[in-house]
Design a protein around this motif. Sequence first.
Motif, PDB file in Angstrom:
ATOM      1  N   ALA A 143       0.813  -1.214   0.000  1.00 52.83           N
ATOM      2  CA  ALA A 143       0.000   0.000   0.000  1.00 52.83           C
ATOM      3  C   ALA A 143       0.847   1.265   0.000  1.00 52.83           C
ATOM      4  O   ALA A 143       0.297   2.373  -0.043  1.00 52.83           O
ATOM      5  CB  ALA A 143      -0.924   0.001   1.220  1.00 52.83           C
ATOM      6  N   GLY A 144       2.166   1.131   0.053  1.00 49.41           N
ATOM      7  CA  GLY A 144       3.045   2.291   0.045  1.00 49.41           C
ATOM      8  C   GLY A 144       3.214   2.958   1.391  1.00 49.41           C
ATOM      9  O   GLY A 144       3.762   4.064   1.463  1.00 49.41           O
ATOM     10  N   HIS A 145       2.794   2.286   2.469  1.00 52.21           N
ATOM     11  CA  HIS A 145       2.901   2.868   3.804  1.00 52.21           C
ATOM     12  C   HIS A 145       4.154   2.415   4.543  1.00 52.21           C
ATOM     13  O   HIS A 145       4.399   2.868   5.669  1.00 52.21           O
ATOM     14  CB  HIS A 145       1.673   2.503   4.639  1.00 52.21           C
ATOM     15  N   LEU A 146       4.934   1.535   3.931  1.00 47.55           N
ATOM     16  CA  LEU A 146       6.174   1.054   4.523  1.00 47.55           C
ATOM     17  C   LEU A 146       7.224   1.020   3.435  1.00 47.55           C
ATOM     18  O   LEU A 146       7.058   0.330   2.422  1.00 47.55           O
ATOM     19  CB  LEU A 146       5.974  -0.345   5.128  1.00 47.55           C
ATOM     20  N   HIS A 147       8.296   1.781   3.610  1.00 47.64           N
ATOM     21  CA  HIS A 147       9.349   1.885   2.601  1.00 47.64           C
ATOM     22  C   HIS A 147      10.426   0.850   2.887  1.00 47.64           C
ATOM     23  O   HIS A 147      11.108   0.920   3.915  1.00 47.64           O
ATOM     24  CB  HIS A 147       9.949   3.292   2.614  1.00 47.64           C
ATOM     25  N   VAL A 148      10.567  -0.121   1.994  1.00 47.14           N
ATOM     26  CA  VAL A 148      11.558  -1.179   2.142  1.00 47.14           C
ATOM     27  C   VAL A 148      12.535  -1.082   0.985  1.00 47.14           C
ATOM     28  O   VAL A 148      12.140  -1.112  -0.191  1.00 47.14           O
ATOM     29  CB  VAL A 148      10.892  -2.568   2.154  1.00 47.14           C
ATOM     30  N   ASP A 149      13.829  -0.930   1.300  1.00 39.84           N
ATOM     31  CA  ASP A 149      14.855  -0.855   0.261  1.00 39.84           C
ATOM     32  C   ASP A 149      16.111  -1.577   0.716  1.00 39.84           C
ATOM     33  O   ASP A 149      16.151  -2.197   1.789  1.00 39.84           O
ATOM     34  CB  ASP A 149      15.161   0.608  -0.091  1.00 39.84           C
ATOM     35  N   GLY A 150      17.145  -1.475  -0.100  1.00 42.12           N
ATOM     36  CA  GLY A 150      18.385  -2.167   0.209  1.00 42.12           C
ATOM     37  C   GLY A 150      19.048  -1.670   1.481  1.00 42.12           C
ATOM     38  O   GLY A 150      19.646  -2.456   2.229  1.00 42.12           O
ATOM     39  N   ALA A 151      18.949  -0.376   1.734  1.00 41.33           N
ATOM     40  CA  ALA A 151      19.571   0.180   2.940  1.00 41.33           C
ATOM     41  C   ALA A 151      18.938  -0.404   4.205  1.00 41.33           C
ATOM     42  O   ALA A 151      19.634  -0.731   5.178  1.00 41.33           O
ATOM     43  CB  ALA A 151      19.444   1.704   2.939  1.00 41.33           C
ATOM     44  N   LEU A 152      17.611  -0.546   4.172  1.00 42.53           N
ATOM     45  CA  LEU A 152      16.925  -1.129   5.328  1.00 42.53           C
ATOM     46  C   LEU A 152      17.335  -2.583   5.510  1.00 42.53           C
ATOM     47  O   LEU A 152      17.591  -3.033   6.630  1.00 42.53           O
ATOM     48  CB  LEU A 152      15.410  -1.013   5.139  1.00 42.53           C
ATOM     49  N   ALA A 153      17.424  -3.323   4.407  1.00 41.68           N
ATOM     50  CA  ALA A 153      17.815  -4.728   4.491  1.00 41.68           C
ATOM     51  C   ALA A 153      19.231  -4.875   5.036  1.00 41.68           C
ATOM     52  O   ALA A 153      19.512  -5.759   5.862  1.00 41.68           O
ATOM     53  CB  ALA A 153      17.700  -5.388   3.121  1.00 41.68           C
ATOM     54  N   ARG A 154      20.136  -4.006   4.584  1.00 35.00           N
ATOM     55  CA  ARG A 154      21.513  -4.079   5.079  1.00 35.00           C
ATOM     56  C   ARG A 154      21.583  -3.730   6.568  1.00 35.00           C
ATOM     57  O   ARG A 154      22.362  -4.335   7.320  1.00 35.00           O
ATOM     58  CB  ARG A 154      22.401  -3.136   4.269  1.00 35.00           C
ATOM     59  N   ALA A 155      20.780  -2.752   6.987  1.00 30.32           N
ATOM     60  CA  ALA A 155      20.775  -2.383   8.397  1.00 30.32           C
ATOM     61  C   ALA A 155      20.266  -3.537   9.259  1.00 30.32           C
ATOM     62  O   ALA A 155      20.833  -3.832  10.321  1.00 30.32           O
ATOM     63  CB  ALA A 155      19.918  -1.140   8.607  1.00 30.32           C
ATOM     64  N   VAL A 156      19.203  -4.189   8.801  1.00 30.17           N
ATOM     65  CA  VAL A 156      18.670  -5.326   9.562  1.00 30.17           C
ATOM     66  C   VAL A 156      19.696  -6.462   9.611  1.00 30.17           C
ATOM     67  O   VAL A 156      19.891  -7.100  10.660  1.00 30.17           O
ATOM     68  CB  VAL A 156      17.350  -5.808   8.939  1.00 30.17           C
ATOM     69  N   ALA A 157      20.371  -6.702   8.481  1.00 28.99           N
ATOM     70  CA  ALA A 157      21.402  -7.746   8.463  1.00 28.99           C
ATOM     71  C   ALA A 157      22.536  -7.407   9.424  1.00 28.99           C
ATOM     72  O   ALA A 157      23.073  -8.290  10.112  1.00 28.99           O
ATOM     73  CB  ALA A 157      21.942  -7.925   7.052  1.00 28.99           C
ATOM     74  N   GLY A 158      22.887  -6.121   9.504  1.00 30.41           N
ATOM     75  CA  GLY A 158      23.935  -5.709  10.435  1.00 30.41           C
ATOM     76  C   GLY A 158      23.526  -5.922  11.880  1.00 30.41           C
ATOM     77  O   GLY A 158      24.335  -6.383  12.704  1.00 30.41           O
ATOM     78  N   LEU A 159      22.271  -5.605  12.210  1.00 28.42           N
ATOM     79  CA  LEU A 159      21.781  -5.830  13.568  1.00 28.42           C
ATOM     80  C   LEU A 159      21.776  -7.322  13.909  1.00 28.42           C
ATOM     81  O   LEU A 159      22.138  -7.718  15.025  1.00 28.42           O
ATOM     82  CB  LEU A 159      20.377  -5.253  13.729  1.00 28.42           C
ATOM     83  N   ALA A 160      21.369  -8.125  12.942  1.00 28.67           N
ATOM     84  CA  ALA A 160      21.375  -9.575  13.168  1.00 28.67           C
ATOM     85  C   ALA A 160      22.796 -10.076  13.396  1.00 28.67           C
ATOM     86  O   ALA A 160      23.040 -10.931  14.264  1.00 28.67           O
ATOM     87  CB  ALA A 160      20.741 -10.288  11.973  1.00 28.67           C
ATOM     88  N   GLY A 161      23.758  -9.539  12.625  1.00 22.87           N
ATOM     89  CA  GLY A 161      25.156  -9.916  12.833  1.00 22.87           C
ATOM     90  C   GLY A 161      25.651  -9.519  14.213  1.00 22.87           C
ATOM     91  O   GLY A 161      26.407 -10.262  14.857  1.00 22.87           O
TER      92      GLY A 161
END
Length: 505
Positions: free
Chosen positions: A431-449
């Motif tokens: 619906a366009g109410h949540l912006h998901v991009d590569g930067a968000l994915a990398r940040a989440v991967a960093g937190l998981a690491g």
Amino acid sequence: MSLLARTSTVTAATLGSRVMGFARDAGTAAVLGAGPAADALMAALSLPLLARRLLAEGAFNAAFLPGLAAARARGGDAAGAALSRAVLILLVMLLLVLAGLGALFMPALIALLAPGFVLGGERADLAIACGRIALLYLPLAAGAAVFGGIANAGQRVFLPALAPGLANAVVLCVILYLVLATDMATGTAAVLVAMAQVAAGIAQLLLMMVASRGAPGAPAGAGHPPDWRGARSVLRACAPALLFAGLSQFRLLIAAATVSALPGAVAALNYAQRLVDLPLGLVGASAGAVLVPLLAAGGGGRGRHASGASLAALALALPAGTGLAVLAEPIVAVLYQRGSFDAEDARLTALLLAALAFSLPAQGLERVLSATALTHGMTGTVERVGLASLLACALACIGLGAAFGPAGAASGVAVSSVLSALTIGTLLARAGHLHVDGALARAVAGLAGGCVLMALVVGGLAHVWPHPGAGSLAALGRLVVLVGAGMLSYGAVALLVRRCVACAA
């Protein structure tokens, strides 16, 4: 209020566990420990605790305060008072009727909430007796919620913020009395604890009435008849918010019902959930205090606001869940293991805590995403996802519980919350109410690491450092060092991730 409520609840649980070591009577010890009597008491208090969770943590205010503001804008303070009076009457009467029905059908309720209790047995009989008393809390909680909302609408926040602490103080006073009492039967001690919940409700109600006295929109002195139509709209509007505010407690009820056949498991599950509640409450408080106002303000950046809030929720919930899972045994031993809470109780509670900890990141993310969806008017969607989540939780708890025992049943909470968070996130992104991009994915991967590194550091340090005796200062010092090592290792990675995200932006 959400953060204060969670903090005071965990504090009360910790203090209660500490005084267990001084209990001199077997009946008192049985109620304050993690055995069949404690199981019965936890089952009896489950519905009052659910009402407290729903009405005391802001979900009701999310619908009541806008309705009150709109009524006052239309017809002044008299119209606001008419709406408040109608909401107060309807909500109190509704919960009074539910309390009466619950008392009448308490044996059936206990059979539903704890099917492992044998009707006619000691646990079931004690749960029925205590449950009928504790249900008196429901209408008291309703009145406190309405008066507290009126106080908050008038910018009176100090006294309402004290309400959770006051409620826990009342319960702790009764626990201290039980500890000091002699020759008290188990049933008598359990009944007194149930009565303490009612006394806590009375104290909360009186405090909220004092806080709301003379506030704009207070029910007293209304010049208009009660606004029944407006009250029905308020109660309808708060339903989805209440559903998601209570999802963690609903899931706990389902898991508890699944493990109720094992003596001590219901109490152990509740003790474990209290430790998960604090970080989960922090995420909920952040969503209500920061995210919702930003989304309500509108603008083109709302999708990024939701993404940033989701990342912030994971930045708190991921390490908290990892820490609780890795350090479950020393945490439980330091906080709970003394007196009637023996080593076997500690092992079971730690096992259930580790299982529940895996649900923490998903439940934290779920809080943020559901607040985003409700702010964007996706009320029906939120309701359907919430109900489907509870069904998935029931199926997962039953299936995993049959295969892996109590830990499997507790893991069903994680399965349900992950599915719910993924579903709402996907719908918001489409619906366009949540912006998901590569930067968000990398940040989440960093937190998981960072969490993986923290788990390795803390787990390795715990392995080479023998555990001292439970309840000793050495055990407390060891836990403090382990927690500090985990915070430092995770913080270093989180800081690096933050810098990388800032550079990418």
